[in-house]
Design an enzyme around this catalytic site. Structure first.
Site, PDB file in Angstrom:
ATOM      1  N   GLU A 273     -65.433  14.582  -1.395  1.00 42.83           N
ATOM      2  CA  GLU A 273     -64.795  14.973  -0.129  1.00 42.83           C
ATOM      3  C   GLU A 273     -65.594  16.066   0.582  1.00 42.83           C
ATOM      4  O   GLU A 273     -65.601  16.135   1.806  1.00 42.83           O
ATOM      5  CB  GLU A 273     -63.346  15.413  -0.370  1.00 42.83           C
ATOM      6  CG  GLU A 273     -62.439  14.338  -0.984  1.00 42.83           C
ATOM      7  CD  GLU A 273     -62.451  13.005  -0.249  1.00 42.83           C
ATOM      8  OE1 GLU A 273     -62.722  12.980   0.971  1.00 42.83           O
ATOM      9  OE2 GLU A 273     -62.198  11.971  -0.904  1.00 42.83           O
ATOM     10  N   HIS A 276     -68.051  14.389   2.788  1.00 43.60           N
ATOM     11  CA  HIS A 276     -67.434  14.012   4.071  1.00 43.60           C
ATOM     12  C   HIS A 276     -67.275  15.241   4.969  1.00 43.60           C
ATOM     13  O   HIS A 276     -67.581  15.209   6.167  1.00 43.60           O
ATOM     14  CB  HIS A 276     -66.045  13.423   3.829  1.00 43.60           C
ATOM     15  CG  HIS A 276     -66.037  12.017   3.301  1.00 43.60           C
ATOM     16  ND1 HIS A 276     -66.629  10.972   3.964  1.00 43.60           N
ATOM     17  CD2 HIS A 276     -65.500  11.489   2.178  1.00 43.60           C
ATOM     18  CE1 HIS A 276     -66.443   9.841   3.267  1.00 43.60           C
ATOM     19  NE2 HIS A 276     -65.770  10.134   2.175  1.00 43.60           N
TER      20      HIS A 276
HETATM   21 ZN    ZN Z   1     -65.142   8.738   0.789  1.00 52.16          ZN
END
Ligand code: ZN
Length: 507
Positions: A273, A276
């Site tokens: 994450e 991201h």
């Molecule tokens: Zn992902």
């Protein structure tokens, strides 16, 4: 050129500039409201009281109605017409390309359908979580039937005579074609099945032993997030059932989960994450609250999360550093040294869960979902038959039977929130990550030495420079091709997997 036409040209340019300013002001407000809607979604998964689910569904539907009206505002068409004929710089052109695309797509979806989708999928997340906890597929069947019906209607409206599934895919991966995804999976399937079989035939690396204090996991996972460059000044890390990241610009939040027996679940979902989030945090601030101010596609997004998680986070060099951190945090956990730890981190296992799958098997999980969701949208598979279809396919691909729905068709949140066409972007991301990693290694000869010290700044800096800062400026395949110096193909990923797992398993 005569004086009068020069004046007319300037007047035209001025008119275009005024239209551009008006359009971008409208766009900024829409983007800001979109961020608010996204934060409601974040809240729903982290903080919201359970009893608020029905009210939240109404709140989300109301936000969607406002957003849909703004995205289809007829003035957008007028502004675009006034601007598109003018000579434009590349940033203007990219902004207008996104706005035109969003405007055309939004206008194809009837407002009541958009609103109903928001309402139904908001409520369905809680219904999915309850069905998953109770191992009760039957209670979720009518919910998913409604969602599939709405998504089929949306896909048909968007496709305007074309393939509804491809139209849905285009929402997450602009310009992607189903035929390209099929070709990519066809090229990957046999090598991955063979590599999986060869590795699983070898003696298994040892697993972790004992239990791992969950508070200490959260402390170490914060350290990992910082080590990968996540900015807590514009972000925060909370717990959720299904890890995700949300938001853009100056408010990008991530979530993780802990398991007493499997700290890697926490650590690697966090690193994922963070990949991201760093993409969103790293976009040129000049693009904030404009169409360029967010990741350009889910495939490119996933290339960042996967390269952080796997090529960097699960490398021999970086796991050497992580081993020391885990020894400091948890004491002895039954692994003798860095080399053994590297094999433990990367070991292949028979498993049911996509998000916990190793790098070799991950894409096989995605192929299963891609084929089933295409059949659902095409009307070739009824929702009531989904569980049986899933279980049959899983047994055929993985060689053992699904034992319960939470390990099978209820494991992922995606379909409950209406994300059909999203799964293939995970594999596209893996393929893009393979291309990027090949170029990154060539560009950074000292990479392993730095990673062995827990220093990811060279790698993340390279990704920031070549991919992240551009946001939506280039098309998805274009930004990867520029960064990687090649037209993206699955070949670098397959070569990387064969080299890495061939060495680990002595194949
Ligand atoms: Zn992902």
């Amino acid at each position: 050129m005569s004086t009068s036409s020069a004046t007319a040209g300037r007047a035209g340019a001025t008119g275009a500039a005024m239209a551009y300013d008006a359009l971008m002001a409208h766009q900024r407000q829409t983007s800001a409201l979109g961020q608010v809607a996204g934060r409601l979604g974040w809240d729903q998964e982290t903080m919201m009281p359970r009893g608020a689910a029905d009210q939240r569904a109404e709140e989300m539907a109301a936000m969607e109605a406002v957003l849909h009206a703004r995205r289809t505002d007829p003035r957008i068409g007028d502004w675009l017409a006034a601007i598109e004929a003018a000579a434009l710089d590349p940033v203007w052109q990219a902004q207008l390309r996104h706005i035109r695309r969003s405007f055309d797509r939004a206008r194809r979806v009837p407002a009541d359908l958009a609103e109903e989708l928001a309402r139904v999928t908001s409520r369905a997340q809680g219904q999915w979580a309850a069905a998953r906890a109770a191992e009760d597929v039957q209670s979720f069947v009518p919910v998913l039937e409604r969602i599939v019906a709405l998504k089929r209607a949306e896909g048909a409206a968007l496709a305007a005579g074309g393939d509804p599934y491809e139209a849905l895919l285009d929402d997450y991966e602009p310009d992607a074609k189903v035929s390209e995804i099929v070709a990519m999976f066809t090229a990957m399937r046999a090598p991955l099945v063979d590599l999986r079989a060869a590795a699983l035939a070898q003696p298994a690396p040892q697993g972790l032993q004992g239990t791992f204090d969950e508070r200490a996991q959260m402390e170490l996972t914060h350290l990992l997030a910082r080590a990968f460059g996540y900015d807590f000044n514009t972000g925060r890390l909370d717990k959720a059932v299904h890890p995700f990241s949300s938001g853009s610009g100056a408010d990008v939040r991530i979530t993780t989960r802990t398991s007493a027996v499997d700290p890697f679940n926490c650590f690697y979902s966090t690193v994922h994450e963070v990949g991201h989030a760093c993409y969103e945090q790293g976009i040129d601030p000049a693009y904030a609250l404009t169409p360029l101010g967010q990741g350009v596609s889910m495939g490119v997004h996933e290339s960042q999360s996967r390269i952080y998680e796997n090529q960097i986070g699960r490398s021999r060099a970086f796991t050497g550093w992580l081993f020391g951190q885990m020894r400091d945090a948890f004491g002895d956990f039954g692994i003798a040294d860095e080399d053994a730890f590297y094999r433990t981190v990367n070991r292949l296992q028979n498993g049911f869960i996509r998000t916990e799958a190793d790098e070799v098997q991950y894409n096989l999980h995605v192929m299963l979902r891609f084929d089933l969701e295409r059949a659902l949208i095409a009307g070739d598979l009824a929702v009531r038959d989904l569980e049986a279809a899933w279980n049959d396919r899983f047994a055929a691909d993985f060689g053992f039977a699904v034992d319960k729905p939470s390990n099978g068709c209820l494991q992922d949140v995606h379909w409950s929130v209406g994300l059909f066409g999203y799964f293939p972007t995970y594999s596209l991301g893996n393929v893009y990550a393979g291309c990027l990693y090949q170029a990154m290694r060539a560009a950074l000869p000292g990479l392993d030495g730095a990673l062995a010290q827990g220093d990811t700044s060279g790698a993340t800096g390279w990704l920031h420079e070549t991919v992240q800062r551009h946001g939506g400026l280039y098309r998805p395949r274009e930004v990867i091709a520029q960064a990687a110096g090649m037209v993206p193909t699955e070949a670098p990923l397959l070569a990387y997997l064969h080299e890495k797992f061939g060495a680990i398993y002595k194949l």
